[in-house]
Design a protein around this motif. Structure first.
Motif, PDB file in Angstrom:
ATOM      1  N   GLY A 137     -22.452  44.698  28.762  1.00  0.00           N
ATOM      2  CA  GLY A 137     -21.476  44.154  27.837  1.00  0.00           C
ATOM      3  C   GLY A 137     -20.301  43.550  28.578  1.00  0.00           C
ATOM      4  N   VAL A 138     -19.928  42.325  28.211  1.00  0.00           N
ATOM      5  CA  VAL A 138     -18.775  41.653  28.806  1.00  0.00           C
ATOM      6  C   VAL A 138     -17.616  41.754  27.822  1.00  0.00           C
ATOM      7  N   PRO A 139     -16.486  42.331  28.213  1.00  0.00           N
ATOM      8  CA  PRO A 139     -15.357  42.495  27.298  1.00  0.00           C
ATOM      9  C   PRO A 139     -14.904  41.173  26.677  1.00  0.00           C
ATOM     10  N   TRP A 140     -14.632  41.221  25.367  1.00  0.00           N
ATOM     11  CA  TRP A 140     -14.144  40.030  24.679  1.00  0.00           C
ATOM     12  C   TRP A 140     -12.706  40.222  24.201  1.00  0.00           C
ATOM     13  N   TYR A 141     -12.452  41.210  23.348  1.00  0.00           N
ATOM     14  CA  TYR A 141     -11.070  41.460  22.906  1.00  0.00           C
ATOM     15  C   TYR A 141     -10.909  42.930  22.576  1.00  0.00           C
ATOM     16  N   ALA A 142      -9.662  43.365  22.524  1.00  0.00           N
ATOM     17  CA  ALA A 142      -9.379  44.781  22.289  1.00  0.00           C
ATOM     18  C   ALA A 142      -8.254  44.965  21.279  1.00  0.00           C
ATOM     19  N   ALA A 143      -8.228  46.143  20.696  1.00  0.00           N
ATOM     20  CA  ALA A 143      -7.117  46.588  19.860  1.00  0.00           C
ATOM     21  C   ALA A 143      -7.023  48.099  20.005  1.00  0.00           C
ATOM     22  N   ASN A 144      -5.834  48.628  19.926  1.00  0.00           N
ATOM     23  CA  ASN A 144      -5.668  50.073  20.060  1.00  0.00           C
ATOM     24  C   ASN A 144      -4.407  50.521  19.331  1.00  0.00           C
TER      25      ASN A 144
END
Length: 422
Positions: free
Chosen positions: A142-149
Motif C-alpha cells: 500500500g502506498v500512502p495517499w492521505y491521512a486524518a487523525n
C-alpha cells in the motif's frame, strides 16, 4: 499474485512484425495507440473538481493513457474489492482504507510495490500510520495517499475564563489544565468511556500495543504493563468530565454535547467543528485545535491514523500505467492540492508545511507524524466487529480490576486473531 510474464518472441518474428508497422506504438494514420488505466476511488475522498483537474493533467503528461476514474461507495466495499482482485478484468489501481491492506494481501491479490516505493516514491518520509499498515511480511503493498487523525478541539472562551493562555504540551499539563477547566458547571473534557482509538494512542505512547505478532502468531497485548499505564492515564482524563462509561463517542454524538457550550474539550477530527457550529452558530470563531499532548513537550502524543492507501491489483495487465497513476497521486503536486482542497494531512512528514495555514489541519499534521494504525493482522476486522477493548474500558472505568479485565480482553483478541482454529 503476480501476472504471468509474456514469453520472449524469437528475434526473427519480432523483426518481421516490426517491419509491417509504421512505427512502434502508432496505428496506421499516425494516431498513438492508447490504453486505459482504471482507478477506483472512494466517495468523498476527493472532490469532483480535483478528479477533473488530475485526469486532465495526467492524460496530458501521458499521451498513451486514457484514465478512467470510477467512484465507489464505502458500504460493502470489502467484498467488492475481493471480487475484483480475483476477476480477470478489473481496476488497475484501488484506493483502500489503510487498515484494510493486510486482508487484501492475504487474499493474494496485490502487487508488491517495495521497489517503486523505495526508488521512486520517497517512502522514508511517509507517515508511519499509513506506511506501516501498507506493509505485510516485509513488503510494501500500500502506498500512502492521505491521512486524518484526532486532535483536541477546545472552547477558547472557556480556556480564557480559566486563565489558560496556551494549549498544554505535555500529558501532565493537560490533566492539570483539564482539572482547572472542570469547574463552575463546565466539563473539563467530554471523553466517552469507550473511545478506544484515543486509548490506543496512550497505550502506544507508553510503548505498548493492542496486539503483537511473533513468528506469525498474534496475541492480545492489553495486559502488558505499558498498556495498563496507557489505560490508567485514560481513566484519569476521562474522570474530569461526565462522558458515559459504557458508550463510545457517537452515543450520543460528542459534537452535539460540545455544542451546548459548557464543554471545554473533546478529542475528534477537526472536521467535527462543522457539526458543532451547525448546532450552535454562536461558537463560530471560538473553537481552537491542538495536537494530543505527549509525555514530554518534545513531541505530540501518538494517535490512531485513519486514511487511505493506493494499491495495484495483482492481475492488472498494465503495471507500468498503474504505478504512473500512483506516482502522480502520491507526489508533491497532487498531494498539496488534495490536502488543501479536502483538509487532509498529506502522505509525507516533509509536506506538513503545505497545510500550516489551517489551524485544525496543522494540528492533525503534527500528530500524524506520530501516527500509528491498528495491528496489521488480516483478522483484525473480526476484533472490531465485537470489540472487546470497549467492554474492557467500561469495566475499568466502572471500578473493575484493570489487570484482570485486561487479561480477559487480551484473551478475546488472541482468539479472534488465531487463524489456526480451535
Amino acid at each position: 499474485m503476480r501476472p504471468l510474464r509474456h514469453a520472449v518472441a524469437p528475434l526473427s518474428l519480432v523483426l518481421a512484425v516490426t517491419a509491417l508497422l509504421p512505427g512502434c506504438g502508432v496505428l496506421p494514420g499516425g494516431a498513438q495507440e492508447k490504453r486505459t488505466v482504471t482507478v477506483w476511488l472512494m466517495k468523498d475522498s476527493a472532490s469532483a473538481g480535483f478528479i477533473k483537474r488530475f485526469t486532465a493533467d495526467f492524460e496530458e503528461r501521458h499521451a498513451d493513457i486514457d484514465l478512467e476514474i470510477r467512484i465507489q461507495e464505502w458500504t460493502g466495499i470489502g467484498d467488492k474489492v475481493k471480487a475484483a482482485l480475483k476477476a480477470e478484468d478489473g481496476p488497475d489501481v484501488i484506493e483502500v482504507g489503510n487498515t484494510q491492506v493486510a486482508q487484501y494481501v492475504d487474499e493474494g491479490g496485490l502487487y508488491d510495490l517495495t521497489l517503486e516505493s523505495a526508488r521512486d516514491l520517497g517512502m522514508k518520509d511517509w507517515l508511519p500510520g499509513l506506511a506501516e499498515p501498507g506493509r505485510y511480511n516485509g513488503s510494501q503493498y500500500g502506498v500512502p495517499w492521505y491521512a486524518a487523525n484526532r486532535v483536541v478541539i477546545y472552547n477558547k472562551d472557556l480556556f480564557a475564563r480559566a486563565g489558560i493562555k496556551e494549549p498544554p504540551k505535555t500529558r501532565e499539563q493537560w490533566l492539570a489544565d483539564t482539572e482547572r477547566l472542570n469547574s463552575g458547571g463546565n466539563q473539563g473534557i467530554y471523553l466517552a468511556g469507550q473511545d478506544w482509538y484515543t486509548l490506543s494512542g496512550f497505550i502506544w505512547d507508553e510503548g505498548g500495543d493492542l496486539a503483537e505478532e511473533s513468528n506469525g502468531v498474534w496475541k492480545g497485548g492489553l495486559h502488558s504493563p505499558a498498556a495498563l499505564r496507557g489505560m490508567e492515564f485514560y481513566r484519569r482524563l476521562q474522570a474530569l468530565g461526565s462522558g458515559p462509561r459504557d458508550a463510545d463517542e457517537e452515543h450520543p454524538p460528542q459534537a452535539g454535547v460540545f455544542a451546548g457550550g459548557d464543554v471545554a474539550q473533546i478529542v475528534a477530527v477537526p472536521g467535527t467543528a462543522r457539526a458543532i457550529e451547525a448546532k450552535n452558530p454562536e461558537l463560530k470563531g471560538k473553537l481552537g485545535y491542538f495536537p494530543i499532548p505527549g509525555k514530554t513537550a518534545a513531541k505530540p502524543g501518538a494517535v490512531f491514523t485513519g486514511g487511505s492507501d493506493l494499491v495495484v491489483r495483482g492481475r492488472t495487465d498494465d503495471r507500468k500505467g498503474a504505478v504512473a497513476v500512483i506516482e502522480a497521486l502520491a507526489g508533491r503536486k497532487w498531494q498539496t492540492e488534495l490536502a488543501r482542497t479536502m483538509n487532509y494531512v498529506p502522505n509525507k512528514t516533509t509536506l506538513a508545511s503545505v497545510v500550516s495555514g489551517e489551524e485544525g489541519v496543522a494540528a492533525m499534521a503534527a500528530g500524524a507524524a506520530r501516527g500509528r494504525a491498528t495491528p496489521a493482522s488480516p483478522e483484525w476486522a473480526a476484533v472490531e466487529a465485537d470489540n472487546p477493548i470497549k467492554a474492557y474500558m467500561s469495566k475499568v472505568l466502572g471500578g473493575g480490576d484493570p489487570a484482570a479485565e485486561a487479561r480477559k480482553a487480551s484473551r478475546r483478541i488472541t482468539a479472534e486473531l488465531d487463524v489456526s482454529g480451535p
